[in-house]
Design an enzyme around this catalytic site. Structure first.
Site, PDB file in Angstrom:
ATOM      1  N   CYS A 114     -16.359  54.762   3.483  1.00 17.68           N
ATOM      2  CA  CYS A 114     -16.238  53.836   4.607  1.00 17.68           C
ATOM      3  C   CYS A 114     -17.501  52.999   4.740  1.00 17.68           C
ATOM      4  O   CYS A 114     -18.611  53.520   4.636  1.00 17.68           O
ATOM      5  CB  CYS A 114     -15.993  54.624   5.888  1.00 17.68           C
ATOM      6  SG  CYS A 114     -15.745  53.593   7.350  1.00 17.68           S
ATOM      7  N   HIS A 156      -6.390  55.083   7.797  1.00 19.85           N
ATOM      8  CA  HIS A 156      -7.845  54.964   7.932  1.00 19.85           C
ATOM      9  C   HIS A 156      -8.220  53.770   8.810  1.00 19.85           C
ATOM     10  O   HIS A 156      -9.040  53.888   9.724  1.00 19.85           O
ATOM     11  CB  HIS A 156      -8.467  54.825   6.529  1.00 19.85           C
ATOM     12  CG  HIS A 156      -9.950  54.664   6.509  1.00 19.85           C
ATOM     13  ND1 HIS A 156     -10.795  55.633   5.992  1.00 19.85           N
ATOM     14  CD2 HIS A 156     -10.754  53.644   6.906  1.00 19.85           C
ATOM     15  CE1 HIS A 156     -12.049  55.214   6.104  1.00 19.85           C
ATOM     16  NE2 HIS A 156     -12.052  54.000   6.646  1.00 19.85           N
ATOM     17  N   GLU A 157      -7.598  52.611   8.534  1.00 19.61           N
ATOM     18  CA  GLU A 157      -7.943  51.399   9.289  1.00 19.61           C
ATOM     19  C   GLU A 157      -7.425  51.455  10.727  1.00 19.61           C
ATOM     20  O   GLU A 157      -8.097  50.995  11.659  1.00 19.61           O
ATOM     21  CB  GLU A 157      -7.415  50.153   8.572  1.00 19.61           C
ATOM     22  CG  GLU A 157      -7.959  49.941   7.165  1.00 19.61           C
ATOM     23  CD  GLU A 157      -9.478  49.930   7.079  1.00 19.61           C
ATOM     24  OE1 GLU A 157     -10.133  49.566   8.079  1.00 19.61           O
ATOM     25  OE2 GLU A 157     -10.006  50.304   6.026  1.00 19.61           O
ATOM     26  N   HIS A 160      -9.785  53.399  12.779  1.00 24.25           N
ATOM     27  CA  HIS A 160     -10.932  52.593  13.224  1.00 24.25           C
ATOM     28  C   HIS A 160     -10.630  51.922  14.557  1.00 24.25           C
ATOM     29  O   HIS A 160     -11.448  51.947  15.488  1.00 24.25           O
ATOM     30  CB  HIS A 160     -11.258  51.501  12.192  1.00 24.25           C
ATOM     31  CG  HIS A 160     -12.231  51.929  11.142  1.00 24.25           C
ATOM     32  ND1 HIS A 160     -13.497  52.377  11.431  1.00 24.25           N
ATOM     33  CD2 HIS A 160     -12.126  51.968   9.793  1.00 24.25           C
ATOM     34  CE1 HIS A 160     -14.133  52.673  10.305  1.00 24.25           C
ATOM     35  NE2 HIS A 160     -13.325  52.430   9.303  1.00 24.25           N
TER      36      HIS A 160
END
Length: 204
Positions: A114, A156-157, A160
């Site tokens: 990341c 994952h995004e 965020h």
């Protein structure tokens, strides 16, 4: 017409990385489209290098990694090189997807890096298949079944934008299940680690 602007990454301890990003409401807002243009420009390899990014290429990037409070990420699962597909995903969410013959969501473990956590990689457990929902730049709602690497990048995004980093749980923050974390002393050690992983996977 304004030229795109280079966006710089916030530090890992910046509070915006632990916040849930607000949904985009006005898809005709000129500022929204200027922001998207800047994001699409700043994720390209030359710009990542100029911004001292942790890696040479990206599978995706969320707005708050650049300090922008909008629920948007850029999706480039094949890498962010200019010839590869790039999608803008707005107001994303997902649920696990049951494939034929499955009675419960299947989870898999995989390595993740990341840009917001430099010199670090982790083994993260995620859903192997998801039903992804998001809007495009004109506000059209899209639903898509994703599997494997694409599904991992989307999760994952989206994490965020929900204020979660992949190793968050190890630091007593919200986040996915991170089974193991590797912290490197410098970029050379990190590159050697990844080169060894690639070599071993090819030899199998």
């Amino acid at each position: 017409m304004n030229l795109p602007k280079l966006l710089m990454f916030v530090e890992k301890n910046h509070t915006i990385l632990r916040e849930t990003m607000p949904k985009v409401q006005d898809f005709k807002d000129p500022l929204l489209h200027e922001t998207i243009k800047n994001m699409c420009y700043s994720i390209l390899p030359a710009q990542l290098k100029q911004a001292n990014g942790a890696h040479e290429s990206a599978a995706g990037m969320a707005a708050n990694q650049w300090g922008i409070k909008k629920r948007i990420f850029i999706f480039t699962p094949d890498g962010c090189e200019a010839d590869n597909k790039m999608e803008v995903m707005i107001n994303p969410s997902y649920i696990p997807y049951l494939r034929v013959g499955e009675t419960e969501p299947k989870l898999s473990d995989g390595f993740e890096g990341c840009f917001s956590i430099p010199l670090t990689t982790g083994v993260v457990r995620r859903y192997e298949a998801i039903l992804a929902t998001y809007q495009n730049t004109s506000g059209k709602k899209i639903e898509r079944i994703m599997q494997g690497w694409e599904a991992r990048v989307f999760q994952h995004e989206t994490d965020h934008l929900n204020g979660k980093l992949f190793d968050g749980k190890l630091d007593n923050y919200p986040g996915p299940e991170c089974l193991e974390r590797f912290i490197f002393k410098d970029k050379e050690e990190m590159d050697n680690f990844w080169e060894k992983k690639v070599r071993v996977s090819r030899e199998k």
